[in-house]
Design an enzyme around this catalytic site. Structure first.
Site, short mmCIF file in Angstrom:
data_model
loop_
_atom_site.label_atom_id
_atom_site.label_comp_id
_atom_site.label_asym_id
_atom_site.label_seq_id
_atom_site.Cartn_x
_atom_site.Cartn_y
_atom_site.Cartn_z
N GLY A 80 0.79 -1.24 0.00
CA GLY A 80 0.00 0.00 0.00
C GLY A 80 0.82 1.27 0.00
N LEU A 107 8.47 -1.47 2.30
CA LEU A 107 9.19 -0.23 1.96
C LEU A 107 10.47 -0.54 1.20
N ILE A 153 5.75 -9.53 2.81
CA ILE A 153 4.67 -10.52 2.61
C ILE A 153 5.20 -11.95 2.60
N SER A 197 7.74 -4.60 -9.35
CA SER A 197 6.82 -4.28 -10.45
C SER A 197 7.48 -3.74 -11.72
N THR A 243 -1.88 -8.72 -13.72
CA THR A 243 -1.55 -7.71 -14.74
C THR A 243 -1.87 -8.24 -16.14
N ASP A 244 -2.08 -7.33 -17.08
CA ASP A 244 -2.30 -7.76 -18.47
C ASP A 244 -1.04 -8.40 -19.06
N GLU A 245 0.10 -8.19 -18.39
CA GLU A 245 1.35 -8.71 -18.95
C GLU A 245 1.43 -10.23 -18.88
N TYR A 270 9.40 -10.51 -14.74
CA TYR A 270 8.31 -9.86 -13.99
C TYR A 270 6.97 -10.53 -14.33
N ALA A 275 6.32 -13.30 -15.77
CA ALA A 275 6.27 -14.73 -15.44
C ALA A 275 6.01 -14.93 -13.94
N LYS A 320 4.43 -12.81 -12.00
CA LYS A 320 3.03 -12.43 -11.77
C LYS A 320 2.08 -13.54 -12.23
N ASN A 359 -1.14 1.49 -15.69
CA ASN A 359 -1.72 2.60 -14.93
C ASN A 359 -0.88 3.86 -15.08
N LYS A 378 9.04 4.49 -14.36
CA LYS A 378 8.13 3.97 -15.39
C LYS A 378 7.93 5.04 -16.47
N ARG A 404 0.93 0.17 -25.51
CA ARG A 404 0.37 -0.18 -24.20
C ARG A 404 -1.03 0.40 -24.11
P1 NAD Z 1 5.00 -0.25 -6.99
O1 NAD Z 1 6.33 -0.83 -7.35
O2 NAD Z 1 4.78 1.22 -7.08
O3 NAD Z 1 4.63 -0.67 -5.49
C1 NAD Z 1 4.90 -1.93 -4.98
C2 NAD Z 1 4.82 -1.85 -3.45
O4 NAD Z 1 5.02 -3.16 -2.92
C3 NAD Z 1 5.88 -0.94 -2.83
O5 NAD Z 1 5.30 -0.12 -1.86
C4 NAD Z 1 6.85 -1.93 -2.18
O6 NAD Z 1 7.51 -1.40 -1.04
C5 NAD Z 1 5.93 -3.08 -1.83
N1 NAD Z 1 6.63 -4.36 -1.71
C6 NAD Z 1 7.52 -4.90 -2.56
N2 NAD Z 1 7.96 -6.08 -2.12
C7 NAD Z 1 7.31 -6.30 -0.94
C8 NAD Z 1 7.29 -7.37 -0.01
N3 NAD Z 1 8.08 -8.45 -0.18
N4 NAD Z 1 6.50 -7.29 1.06
C9 NAD Z 1 5.71 -6.19 1.26
N5 NAD Z 1 5.69 -5.15 0.41
C10 NAD Z 1 6.47 -5.21 -0.67
O7 NAD Z 1 3.95 -1.05 -7.87
P2 NAD Z 1 2.55 -0.59 -8.50
O8 NAD Z 1 2.81 -0.01 -9.83
O9 NAD Z 1 1.81 0.18 -7.47
O10 NAD Z 1 1.86 -2.00 -8.72
C11 NAD Z 1 1.09 -2.59 -7.67
C12 NAD Z 1 0.57 -3.94 -8.13
O11 NAD Z 1 -0.22 -3.77 -9.30
C13 NAD Z 1 1.65 -4.93 -8.49
O12 NAD Z 1 1.25 -6.20 -8.05
C14 NAD Z 1 1.70 -4.89 -10.01
O13 NAD Z 1 2.13 -6.11 -10.55
C15 NAD Z 1 0.24 -4.63 -10.33
N6 NAD Z 1 0.00 -3.92 -11.60
C16 NAD Z 1 0.62 -2.76 -11.86
C17 NAD Z 1 0.34 -2.08 -13.04
C18 NAD Z 1 1.00 -0.76 -13.35
O14 NAD Z 1 0.79 -0.22 -14.44
N7 NAD Z 1 1.75 -0.16 -12.44
C19 NAD Z 1 -0.57 -2.62 -13.96
C20 NAD Z 1 -1.20 -3.84 -13.64
C21 NAD Z 1 -0.92 -4.47 -12.46
P1 TYD Z 2 6.95 0.68 -18.38
O1 TYD Z 2 6.41 1.95 -17.84
O2 TYD Z 2 8.25 0.16 -17.84
O3 TYD Z 2 5.78 -0.40 -18.25
P2 TYD Z 2 5.69 -1.91 -18.85
O4 TYD Z 2 6.98 -2.29 -19.45
O5 TYD Z 2 5.39 -2.71 -17.63
O6 TYD Z 2 4.58 -1.86 -19.84
O7 TYD Z 2 7.13 0.85 -19.95
C1 TYD Z 2 6.05 1.18 -20.79
C2 TYD Z 2 6.57 1.20 -22.22
O8 TYD Z 2 7.50 2.25 -22.36
C3 TYD Z 2 7.31 -0.09 -22.61
O9 TYD Z 2 7.02 -0.37 -23.98
C4 TYD Z 2 8.77 0.29 -22.45
C5 TYD Z 2 8.78 1.75 -22.79
N1 TYD Z 2 9.80 2.57 -22.10
C6 TYD Z 2 10.67 3.39 -22.84
O10 TYD Z 2 10.62 3.45 -24.07
N2 TYD Z 2 11.61 4.12 -22.15
C7 TYD Z 2 11.71 4.08 -20.80
O11 TYD Z 2 12.60 4.77 -20.23
C8 TYD Z 2 10.80 3.25 -20.06
C9 TYD Z 2 10.90 3.17 -18.56
C10 TYD Z 2 9.87 2.52 -20.75
#
Ligand code: NAD
Ligand code: TYD
Length: 335
Positions: A9, A36, A61, A84, A124-126, A148, A150, A152, A178, A187, A212
């Site tokens: 969270g 953290l 966790i 992530s 995730t959609d991945e 990653y 795999a 998930k 997101n 990201k 994406r």
């Molecule tokens: P993030 O990396 O911003 O946050 C992850 C959080 O998990 C962090 O606060 C970290 O400290 C905590 N964490 C990591 N390892 C931990 C552990 N062993 N125990 C307890 N806490 C731990 O990630 P996010 O972008 O907020 O993604 C959250 C979730 O949503 C993930 O499961 C990710 O796979 C999923 N998701 C993300 C996206 C996206 O676009 N960001 C899309 C689809 C699904």
């Molecule tokens: P990212 O935000 O890492 O998400 P994901 O790979 O999980 O979809 O990347 C989104 C897209 O952007 C992906 O096609 C990789 C590309 N990308 C760049 O071109 N340059 C960058 O510096 C990053 C971080 C991502």
């Protein structure tokens, strides 16, 4: 159903989800379990840290005893905790396997041993892998291609197995990319927005034509809540924004809105195993009545404004100052 255990969270989506829960449900009580890591940031929750309905627990966790103690007290577990970032998973997959797979397993084991009303696995959609044409429905075979995705996928299917085998009330959501406030600036969108604001280069992998589907983080939070209240147990739900864009389109949008020159674009070496395109078919949730509320443009404009208004948040992270700060601040297992 009002005692939530939210893991991860302190990260991007988890912190937005906790804020969403506390705002929407006055009766909600939320425990946030977060290790953290570099991505966890308690500043993401500064505005709710004194809310008597919210409690932070620093922990992993994968710590089965701690997880069990917290699941005992919960009605609903929502597992966001994960490593992530795809690029990091290519460089160092270990923590992805540990947290994303073993951590989910530890939570599911605790859920199996103690009665809970719901376990939501944030997948995730991945997990589907890349698709050149058409879109993935929930029953499409899973073909993840990065460490990653795999990891998930492992968690996604272990969660399903706990429903089938042990009757744990699992639901699985698979969301697209997101964006929004508190998105860690490694990201694509937050990195490019903050680099552009600092007149630094935007590193585009390969030819910039990878696609994406983008969703505003608040719409994702609403989607999870909708699944929790309206979905079936043991089901998978795709949650997509319906905004498929190439990375180049995202880059051009950011540069145009921030009135920065195209010369900031820098083509760099491609990511190994770079998935070409993600695309979700969300007709299952749409038929049930859920859909994203924000248009891409509205959500991007809000997001850009948030980064413009919060330079202290991202500059601290980018300078590395934040990590040292929290390392010194929190040394005990529980706060
Ligand atoms: P993030 O990396 O911003 O946050 C992850 C959080 O998990 C962090 O606060 C970290 O400290 C905590 N964490 C990591 N390892 C931990 C552990 N062993 N125990 C307890 N806490 C731990 O990630 P996010 O972008 O907020 O993604 C959250 C979730 O949503 C993930 O499961 C990710 O796979 C999923 N998701 C993300 C996206 C996206 O676009 N960001 C899309 C689809 C699904
Ligand atoms: P990212 O935000 O890492 O998400 P994901 O790979 O999980 O979809 O990347 C989104 C897209 O952007 C992906 O096609 C990789 C590309 N990308 C760049 O071109 N340059 C960058 O510096 C990053 C971080 C991502």
């Amino acid at each position: 159903m009002s005692k939530y255990l939210v893991t991860g969270g302190a990260g991007f989506i988890g912190s937005n989800y906790i804020r969403f829960l506390l705002r929407k449900y006055p009766e909600a009580v939320v425990v946030n379990l977060d290790k953290l890591t570099y991505a966890g940031n308690l500043e993401n929750l500064k505005d709710v840290e004194n809310d008597h309905r919210y409690r932070f627990v620093k922990g992993d966790i994968c710590d089965e005893a701690l997880v069990n103690d917290l699941v005992v007290e919960a009605d609903i577990v929502v597992n966001f905790a994960a490593e992530s970032h795809v690029d990091r998973s290519i460089g160092a997959p270990d923590d992805f396997i540990k947290t994303d797979i073993f951590g989910a397993f530890a939570l599911l084991e605790a859920a199996r041993k103690n009665h809970i009303d719901r376990f939501i696995q944030i997948s995730t959609d991945e997990v589907y892998g890349s698709i050149d044409q058409g879109s993935f429905t929930e029953d499409h075979p899973l073909m993840p291609s990065s460490p990653y995705s795999a990891s998930k996928t492992g968690a996604d299917r272990i969660a399903f197995s706990y429903f089938v085998t042990y009757g744990v009330p699992v639901q699985i959501t698979r969301c697209s990319n997101n964006f929004g406030p508190y998105h860690y600036p490694e990201k694509l969108i937050p990195l490019f927005v903050t680099n552009a604001l600092e007149d630094k280069a935007l590193p585009i992998y390969g030819d910039g034509k990878n696609v994406r589907d983008w969703i505003y983080v608040e719409d994702h939070c609403e989607g999870i809540d909708f699944v929790l209240r309206n979905g079936e147990l043991g089901e998978v739900y795709n949650i997509g924004g319906g905004n498929e864009k190439t990375n180049m389109e995202i880059t051009d949008y950011i540069l145009a809105k921030l009135e920065k020159p195209a010369t900031l674009k820098e083509f760099v070496k491609d990511r190994p195993g770079h998935d070409q395109r993600y695309s979700l078919d969300c007709s299952k949730l749409h038929a049930m009545g859920w859909g994203p509320k924000h248009s891409f443009e509205q959500a991007m404009d809000k997001t850009l404004q948030w980064y413009i208004d919060h330079p202290d948040w991202w500059k601290k992270i980018k300078s590395g100052e934040y990590l040292d700060y929290y390392k010194n601040q929190y040394s005990s297992a529980s706060l």
